[in-house]
Motif scaffolding. Structure first.
Motif, PDB file in Angstrom:
ATOM      1  N   GLU A   1       0.883  -1.257  -0.041  1.00 18.95           N
ATOM      2  CA  GLU A   1      -0.024   0.009  -0.069  1.00 18.95           C
ATOM      3  C   GLU A   1       0.769   1.361  -0.072  1.00 18.95           C
ATOM      4  O   GLU A   1       0.531   2.142  -0.715  1.00 18.95           O
ATOM      5  CB  GLU A   1      -1.004   0.120   1.295  1.00 18.95           C
ATOM      6  CG  GLU A   1      -1.992  -1.052   1.091  1.00 18.95           C
ATOM      7  CD  GLU A   1      -3.072  -0.969   2.067  1.00 18.95           C
ATOM      8  OE1 GLU A   1      -3.214  -0.057   2.834  1.00 18.95           O
ATOM      9  OE2 GLU A   1      -4.104  -1.655   2.162  1.00 18.95           O
ATOM     10  N   ALA A   2       1.999   1.147   0.639  1.00 17.35           N
ATOM     11  CA  ALA A   2       2.715   2.428   0.818  1.00 17.35           C
ATOM     12  C   ALA A   2       3.292   2.742  -0.591  1.00 17.35           C
ATOM     13  O   ALA A   2       3.646   3.762  -1.051  1.00 17.35           O
ATOM     14  CB  ALA A   2       4.003   2.226   1.635  1.00 17.35           C
ATOM     15  N   PHE A   3       3.822   1.614  -1.275  1.00 19.17           N
ATOM     16  CA  PHE A   3       4.454   1.732  -2.574  1.00 19.17           C
ATOM     17  C   PHE A   3       3.293   2.495  -3.672  1.00 19.17           C
ATOM     18  O   PHE A   3       3.796   3.490  -4.184  1.00 19.17           O
ATOM     19  CB  PHE A   3       5.000   0.538  -3.135  1.00 19.17           C
ATOM     20  CG  PHE A   3       5.227   0.504  -4.568  1.00 19.17           C
ATOM     21  CD1 PHE A   3       6.872   0.375  -4.657  1.00 19.17           C
ATOM     22  CD2 PHE A   3       4.393   0.539  -5.695  1.00 19.17           C
ATOM     23  CE1 PHE A   3       7.471   0.467  -5.916  1.00 19.17           C
ATOM     24  CE2 PHE A   3       5.252   0.511  -6.840  1.00 19.17           C
ATOM     25  CZ  PHE A   3       6.417   0.356  -7.009  1.00 19.17           C
ATOM     26  N   VAL A   4       2.058   1.924  -3.681  1.00 17.27           N
ATOM     27  CA  VAL A   4       0.919   2.489  -4.347  1.00 17.27           C
ATOM     28  C   VAL A   4       0.799   3.726  -4.012  1.00 17.27           C
ATOM     29  O   VAL A   4       0.561   4.731  -5.052  1.00 17.27           O
ATOM     30  CB  VAL A   4      -0.214   1.604  -4.381  1.00 17.27           C
ATOM     31  CG1 VAL A   4      -1.414   2.113  -5.197  1.00 17.27           C
ATOM     32  CG2 VAL A   4       0.168   0.219  -4.893  1.00 17.27           C
ATOM     33  N   ARG A   5       0.615   4.297  -2.503  1.00 16.88           N
ATOM     34  CA  ARG A   5       0.375   5.543  -2.305  1.00 16.88           C
ATOM     35  C   ARG A   5       1.385   6.506  -2.999  1.00 16.88           C
ATOM     36  O   ARG A   5       1.076   7.473  -3.705  1.00 16.88           O
ATOM     37  CB  ARG A   5       0.340   5.523  -0.803  1.00 16.88           C
ATOM     38  CG  ARG A   5      -0.187   6.951  -0.603  1.00 16.88           C
ATOM     39  CD  ARG A   5      -0.498   7.022   1.040  1.00 16.88           C
ATOM     40  NE  ARG A   5       0.661   6.733   1.972  1.00 16.88           N
ATOM     41  CZ  ARG A   5       0.670   5.555   2.394  1.00 16.88           C
ATOM     42  NH1 ARG A   5      -0.218   4.738   2.292  1.00 16.88           N
ATOM     43  NH2 ARG A   5       1.911   5.265   3.151  1.00 16.88           N
TER      44      ARG A   5
END
Length: 443
Positions: free
Chosen positions: A107-111
């Motif tokens: 999720e952090a990568f996508v955000r």
């Protein structure tokens, strides 16, 4: 030309106004007025200056057009920009991109990757983009916070992906997100079965039924390479597009991305079904995937929009540059210097993208009643002179650094090349940090 007694929120006075619809028109000495996020007035400058307006902006030397629409991409893959260059598609995917995604995508990568992509696109004149990537809920949150407009496609594959352990789970998540956001003014949820070679008939049939029930669009990579088509014919005796037609997926809600391989039967199927095609020329050139015959499609009546694809295979999200490449490539492929002229190229990057997404009544052209999704290009520079046709100059002689101002639904998201809602330095620092982590792992 329309106006009412209530004051305008904003009156814009550009040197040129290019509405895109009607086609081929360039208005000089005209103005555009915005009220409540929508275009409320288009008319001569002299008449406009008699109207009451809370804010009046002179835009000397600027061309005002609909915001550009990037009809296909993988936003968070901006963090893989330049990771695996100069490789054929399947090697690039199987040996580099898929392993990197398995290792890094959360999720952090996508955000962080989606925020980076949104900022790059806003600075390049893009007001709306189509995204197909993992953790789509996270991506939709990024779009919501940014003020931008987007179509978020739920990625569906036959094997586990980041954020979904199966195709059924991905579809369930998609239905839930569609329900949560169906009244969102700027976000449209779509379904994104990855490609014919990664999604079986049973899962495609499920997507088709759900999309029909929800009146949702479907975006899918189709006929990206000759190898993909050849392999399908050898294994099944059927071309992928024909298979999609047999399963009932093709139609005005279907967006076929790439389509570098088009037979006469394929063309007939696209025309008959009223399927939209998303052309990604630079990604196709870089991966040596093939050439989409844009002029042939256009003359046959197929709606062709344009996309950058992801920054991992392009390597930028520069739709203005992409449109220039599309116009030049169309001429070479057609063997005709008149193929895809500048005005039609701009239409492909605006109204055709809106039509592919089912948003043509809201965006894609400057018409009274439509959302005020606008971009102002500065054509006053030395490299743009002299100007005989400003649209021709925009497509053939102007880079995205000439994007000066941008509005989505009347809200200014770029003011004199400065992002109004996002911190450019912070985004850059986050991207550099991700690059250091990923490259450290690969050494």
């Amino acid at each position: 030309m329309t106006a009412t007694a209530a004051p305008l929120d904003l009156l814009l006075l550009p040197t040129w106004l290019v509405p895109v619809e009607p086609a081929g028109v360039v208005l000089k000495e005209h103005a555009l007025g915005i009220r409540d996020g929508c275009i409320a007035f288009i008319g001569p400058r002299a008449a406009a200056l008699k109207l009451a307006a809370d804010d009046v902006r002179e835009l000397p030397g600027m061309l005002l057009s609909p915001g550009l629409i990037n009809a296909h991409g993988h936003a968070a893959m901006s963090l893989f920009r330049g990771l695996a260059d100069d490789l054929p598609l399947m090697t690039w995917l199987e040996k580099h991109i898929w392993p990197a995604e398995a290792k890094w995508v959360d999720e952090a990568f996508v955000r962080d990757g989606t925020d980076l992509a949104i900022a790059e696109q806003l600075m390049g004149g893009i007001t709306c983009f189509a995204d197909m990537y993992f953790h789509p809920k996270v991506a939709s949150d990024c779009v919501h916070n940014s003020g931008m407009r987007a179509q978020i496609a739920i990625p569906i594959l036959d094997f586990p992906i980041p954020g979904a352990s199966s195709a059924d789970e991905a579809i369930r998540q998609g239905i839930e997100l569609f329900g949560d956001l169906k009244h969102h003014p700027r976000i449209k949820i779509a379904f994104g079965p990855h490609a014919p070679y990664t999604v079986c008939d049973a899962n495609l049939e499920k997507v088709q039924v759900i999309a029909e029930e929800l009146d949702a669009v479907i975006q899918m990579h189709v006929h990206e390479t000759a190898f993909e088509v050849q392999q399908a014919v050898e294994q099944t005796g059927e071309r992928p597009l024909a298979r999609l037609g047999r399963l009932g997926l093709l139609g005005p809600r279907f967006q076929a991305v790439h389509m570098t391989q088009i037979s006469e039967d394929d063309l007939a199927l696209l025309v008959e079904s009223n399927t939209s095609l998303i052309h990604c020329p630079e990604s196709n050139l870089k991966l040596a995937s093939g050439f989409c015959p844009v002029e042939r499609l256009w003359q046959a009546g197929v709606n062709v929009a344009i996309g950058t694809d992801g920054a991992a295979s392009n390597n930028d999200l520069d739709l203005l540059g992409e449109t220039r490449t599309a116009a030049l490539l169309a001429k070479a492929v057609a063997g005709s210097a008149t193929a895809l002229d500048a005005h039609r190229a701009l239409r492909m990057a605006t109204l055709n993208g809106a039509r592919a997404m089912g948003l043509e009544s809201q965006i894609g052209s400057l018409e009274v009643g439509k959302a005020a999704d606008l971009v102002a290009f500065d054509l006053s520079g030395l490299a743009q002179q002299p100007i005989f046709d400003p649209v021709s100059q925009l497509i053939y002689a102007t880079g995205r650094e000439c994007v000066k101002h941008l509005w989505v639904a009347g809200k200014q998201l770029l003011d004199d090349r400065q992002l109004t809602r996002m911190d450019e330095q912070q985004l850059t620092a986050k991207a550099i940090a991700w690059g250091q982590r990923i490259s450290g792992h690969n050494e």
